[in-house]
Design an enzyme around this catalytic site. Structure first.
Site, PDB file in Angstrom:
ATOM      1  N   GLY A 112     -10.854  -8.160   1.264  1.00 24.63           N
ATOM      2  CA  GLY A 112     -10.221  -9.178   2.082  1.00 24.63           C
ATOM      3  C   GLY A 112     -10.420  -8.945   3.560  1.00 24.63           C
ATOM      4  O   GLY A 112     -10.617  -9.892   4.338  1.00 24.63           O
ATOM      5  N   ARG A 140      -9.945 -15.990  -3.219  1.00 26.45           N
ATOM      6  CA  ARG A 140      -9.022 -15.503  -2.197  1.00 26.45           C
ATOM      7  C   ARG A 140      -8.936 -16.490  -1.038  1.00 26.45           C
ATOM      8  O   ARG A 140      -9.946 -17.068  -0.607  1.00 26.45           O
ATOM      9  CB  ARG A 140      -9.435 -14.111  -1.709  1.00 26.45           C
ATOM     10  CG  ARG A 140      -9.434 -13.080  -2.830  1.00 26.45           C
ATOM     11  CD  ARG A 140      -9.522 -11.666  -2.332  1.00 26.45           C
ATOM     12  NE  ARG A 140      -8.279 -11.258  -1.668  1.00 26.45           N
ATOM     13  CZ  ARG A 140      -8.033 -10.002  -1.301  1.00 26.45           C
ATOM     14  NH1 ARG A 140      -8.931  -9.051  -1.524  1.00 26.45           N
ATOM     15  NH2 ARG A 140      -6.892  -9.687  -0.710  1.00 26.45           N
ATOM     16  N   GLN A 188      -3.933 -11.017   7.297  1.00 23.29           N
ATOM     17  CA  GLN A 188      -5.308 -10.757   7.726  1.00 23.29           C
ATOM     18  C   GLN A 188      -5.889 -11.904   8.549  1.00 23.29           C
ATOM     19  O   GLN A 188      -6.801 -11.697   9.344  1.00 23.29           O
ATOM     20  CB  GLN A 188      -6.197 -10.461   6.518  1.00 23.29           C
ATOM     21  CG  GLN A 188      -5.895  -9.125   5.869  1.00 23.29           C
ATOM     22  CD  GLN A 188      -6.672  -8.905   4.584  1.00 23.29           C
ATOM     23  OE1 GLN A 188      -7.407  -9.783   4.125  1.00 23.29           O
ATOM     24  NE2 GLN A 188      -6.509  -7.733   3.987  1.00 23.29           N
ATOM     25  N   GLU A 330       1.907  -4.295  -0.407  1.00 22.74           N
ATOM     26  CA  GLU A 330       0.899  -3.509  -1.114  1.00 22.74           C
ATOM     27  C   GLU A 330       1.506  -2.320  -1.872  1.00 22.74           C
ATOM     28  O   GLU A 330       0.851  -1.731  -2.732  1.00 22.74           O
ATOM     29  CB  GLU A 330      -0.162  -3.007  -0.141  1.00 22.74           C
ATOM     30  CG  GLU A 330       0.340  -2.046   0.911  1.00 22.74           C
ATOM     31  CD  GLU A 330      -0.653  -1.870   2.047  1.00 22.74           C
ATOM     32  OE1 GLU A 330      -0.910  -0.702   2.397  1.00 22.74           O
ATOM     33  OE2 GLU A 330      -1.164  -2.877   2.560  1.00 22.74           O
ATOM     34  N   ARG A 361      -1.024 -10.291  -8.552  1.00 25.25           N
ATOM     35  CA  ARG A 361      -0.418  -9.007  -8.882  1.00 25.25           C
ATOM     36  C   ARG A 361       0.920  -9.159  -9.596  1.00 25.25           C
ATOM     37  O   ARG A 361       1.261  -8.339 -10.452  1.00 25.25           O
ATOM     38  CB  ARG A 361      -0.256  -8.150  -7.618  1.00 25.25           C
ATOM     39  CG  ARG A 361      -1.565  -7.539  -7.158  1.00 25.25           C
ATOM     40  CD  ARG A 361      -1.417  -6.663  -5.937  1.00 25.25           C
ATOM     41  NE  ARG A 361      -2.693  -5.999  -5.640  1.00 25.25           N
ATOM     42  CZ  ARG A 361      -2.959  -5.379  -4.499  1.00 25.25           C
ATOM     43  NH1 ARG A 361      -2.050  -5.332  -3.543  1.00 25.25           N
ATOM     44  NH2 ARG A 361      -4.146  -4.813  -4.321  1.00 25.25           N
ATOM     45  N   ARG A 402      -4.926  -1.200  -7.153  1.00 27.55           N
ATOM     46  CA  ARG A 402      -3.515  -0.805  -7.223  1.00 27.55           C
ATOM     47  C   ARG A 402      -2.937  -1.016  -8.618  1.00 27.55           C
ATOM     48  O   ARG A 402      -2.005  -0.312  -9.005  1.00 27.55           O
ATOM     49  CB  ARG A 402      -2.712  -1.547  -6.153  1.00 27.55           C
ATOM     50  CG  ARG A 402      -3.244  -1.273  -4.752  1.00 27.55           C
ATOM     51  CD  ARG A 402      -2.189  -1.408  -3.691  1.00 27.55           C
ATOM     52  NE  ARG A 402      -2.790  -1.368  -2.358  1.00 27.55           N
ATOM     53  CZ  ARG A 402      -3.151  -0.261  -1.711  1.00 27.55           C
ATOM     54  NH1 ARG A 402      -2.959   0.916  -2.266  1.00 27.55           N
ATOM     55  NH2 ARG A 402      -3.686  -0.330  -0.502  1.00 27.55           N
ATOM     56  N   LYS A 427     -12.555   0.961  -4.839  1.00 23.79           N
ATOM     57  CA  LYS A 427     -12.412  -0.032  -3.770  1.00 23.79           C
ATOM     58  C   LYS A 427     -11.833   0.606  -2.514  1.00 23.79           C
ATOM     59  O   LYS A 427     -12.281   0.309  -1.401  1.00 23.79           O
ATOM     60  CB  LYS A 427     -11.523  -1.178  -4.235  1.00 23.79           C
ATOM     61  CG  LYS A 427     -11.375  -2.325  -3.243  1.00 23.79           C
ATOM     62  CD  LYS A 427     -10.539  -3.435  -3.836  1.00 23.79           C
ATOM     63  CE  LYS A 427     -10.598  -4.694  -2.976  1.00 23.79           C
ATOM     64  NZ  LYS A 427     -10.018  -4.515  -1.647  1.00 23.79           N
TER      65      LYS A 427
END
EC number: 2.5.1.19
Length: 457
Positions: A112, A140, A188, A330, A361, A402, A427
């Site tokens: 991202g 995304r 972001q 996160e 997620r 994650r 990653k």
């Protein structure tokens, strides 16, 4: 904490699966984690825009940072490895050029930060720059970034679909000016615009208008990184930033350890018992993971910073909590693993934006836990966990680093948990399986020379 009541015998792992190792007793380990992905990729961008060469010490070497390096090289920036003293790879020397080079293709992979940050730079190229990504990342959100860049004068052809892939027709400069964005889906967007803004012809006046602004610490990180290079961002109001046009100073920068990647190791002490320390823990940091000491203390651990390391010791039980994680989304997968073993139910909210990460997620965590016998519920903006006895089974990673580490955490005390793709941890932390084994082997290397500071007080 013991895991006997969660045990369930299972057949050997499938050949392409990683069977999460169980802890055989309380942990006693000191771990060093690689550099911060968020800081590495921000500093790479700023070094590429700087007025001279910069050196990054102890940067992260992972899929995401490699994608950023390759993107900058495609734009003509020199990024050269030089021997460093860390255990995780070379330092990086970044040599900028101006204007950037066009007629290039940038594959963002699943990163991202690459797709949002490089999009902000592509207008500085002379010629067309095509941005694309791995098929699993094409979903995304990018529409906000595309619209904002058009508003500051960047010529973008996205075929009308407001997502990757798209083409930036660079003209060697970007006008800049005032732009209004809704960054509810990702901080972001804000960081990508702020990082590029000093090189805009007239700077940037950026205003966020939306229902929420997630991951504010990452925006603070961007502003602090700019300040270190002589760019001072004004904040006249909440959700508003003014960046003057001007030079970005070349500077050598040491990258902090990735504190969010440290989360599974620290949480392991709460699930398996014992203590785990992470070395190089900064006294101050804008990384969201810096809040782990406070959060883990709320959930029943003892957190102590001593000798530059943060050590977490598990308590007699894990406490259920009700937490707003909007600033630290996160960390959600790690905290969900802890909540699955807590003494009461937990609710995490303010995290609707994590549906737009490598996978949804929230849905993935709920589905994975239910498949192991757990009870979890999707909320509009969060997740509720009701502790239940768990059994072994497949833990899909969903192309998400994650999610993979969450499966490893649960497998500490649940026999037969198989992560279908542990390799996805590359990653942001290619060394994860090695470091996990190192933690389980136990080490007693923590320093004892300095006085300890109990972070719970």
């Amino acid at each position: 904490m013991t895991g006997d009541r969660y045990s369930h015998d299972r057949a050997p792992a499938a050949p392409d699966h990683w069977r999460a190792p169980r802890a055989t007793g309380p942990l006693r380990a000191s771990i060093t984690v690689p550099g911060s992905k968020s800081l590495t990729n921000r500093e790479l961008i700023l070094a590429a825009l700087a007025d001279g060469p910069s050196r990054l010490t102890a940067p992260l070497h992972s899929d995401d940072s490699v994608r950023m390096i390759e993107a900058l090289r495609a734009l003509g920036v020199g990024v050269d490895p030089e021997p460093g003293i860390g255990r995780f790879g070379d330092d990086l020397v970044v040599s900028p050029i101006w204007p950037l080079r066009g007629s290039s293709v940038v594959d963002c992979g699943q990163a991202g930060t690459v797709m949002r940050f490089i999009a902000g730079l592509a207008g500085f190229a002379q010629g067309e720059v095509t941005l694309t990504a791995h098929e699993s990342a094409l979903h995304r959100p990018m529409g906000t970034m595309i619209k904002a860049l058009r508003d500051v004068g960047v010529d973008i052809d996205d075929g009308g679909h407001w997502s990757l892939p798209f083409v930036v027709r660079g003209h060697g400069h970007v006008r800049g000016g005032e732009v209004v964005v809704d960054a509810s889906a990702s901080s972001q967007f804000v960081s990508g615009l702020l990082l590029a803004a000093p090189r805009f012809d007239v700077g940037l006046h950026l205003i966020h208008r939306g229902e929420r602004l997630p991951s504010v610490p990452h925006i603070d990180m961007t502003i602090e990184s700019l300040a270190h290079r002589g760019v001072h961002v004004e904040r006249p109001a909440a959700g508003e930033w003014v960046v003057p046009a001007g030079p970005v100073r070349a500077k050598d920068v040491a990258i902090e350890p990735d504190l969010s990647n440290a989360a599974p190791f620290l949480a392991a002490a709460m699930i398996a018992g014992g203590s785990v320390g992470v070395t190089g823990w900064p006294a101050h940091s804008t990384q969201p993971g810096h809040q782990l000491s406070e959060i883990l203390t709320l959930m029943g651990a003892r957190a102590v910073r001593r000798g530059g390391a943060l050590t977490v010791t598990g308590g007699p039980a894990i406490a259920g909590v009700d937490l707003d994680l909007s600033a630290v989304g996160e960390l959600t997968p790690t905290l969900v693993a802890l909540a699955a073993f807590a003494d009461s139910e937990s609710t995490f909210y303010g995290i609707g934006h994590i549906r737009g990460h490598e996978t949804d997620r929230i849905a993935a965590l709920v589905g994975n836990l239910r498949a192991l016998g757990g009870e979890a519920h999707e909320l509009e903006d969060g997740i509720r966990i009701v502790p239940r006895p768990l059994h072994g089974g497949i833990w899909p990673a969903h192309h998400d680093h994650r999610l993979a580490t969450t499966g490893a955490l649960i497998g500490l005390v649940v026999d037969g948990v198989e992560v279908d793709d542990i390799g996805t941890t590359a990653k942001t932390m290619p060394e994860f399986p090695e470091l996990w084994a190192e933690m389980l082997a136990g080490s007693d290397d923590a320093a004892h020379a300095e006085p300890e500071h109990d972070l719970a007080s």
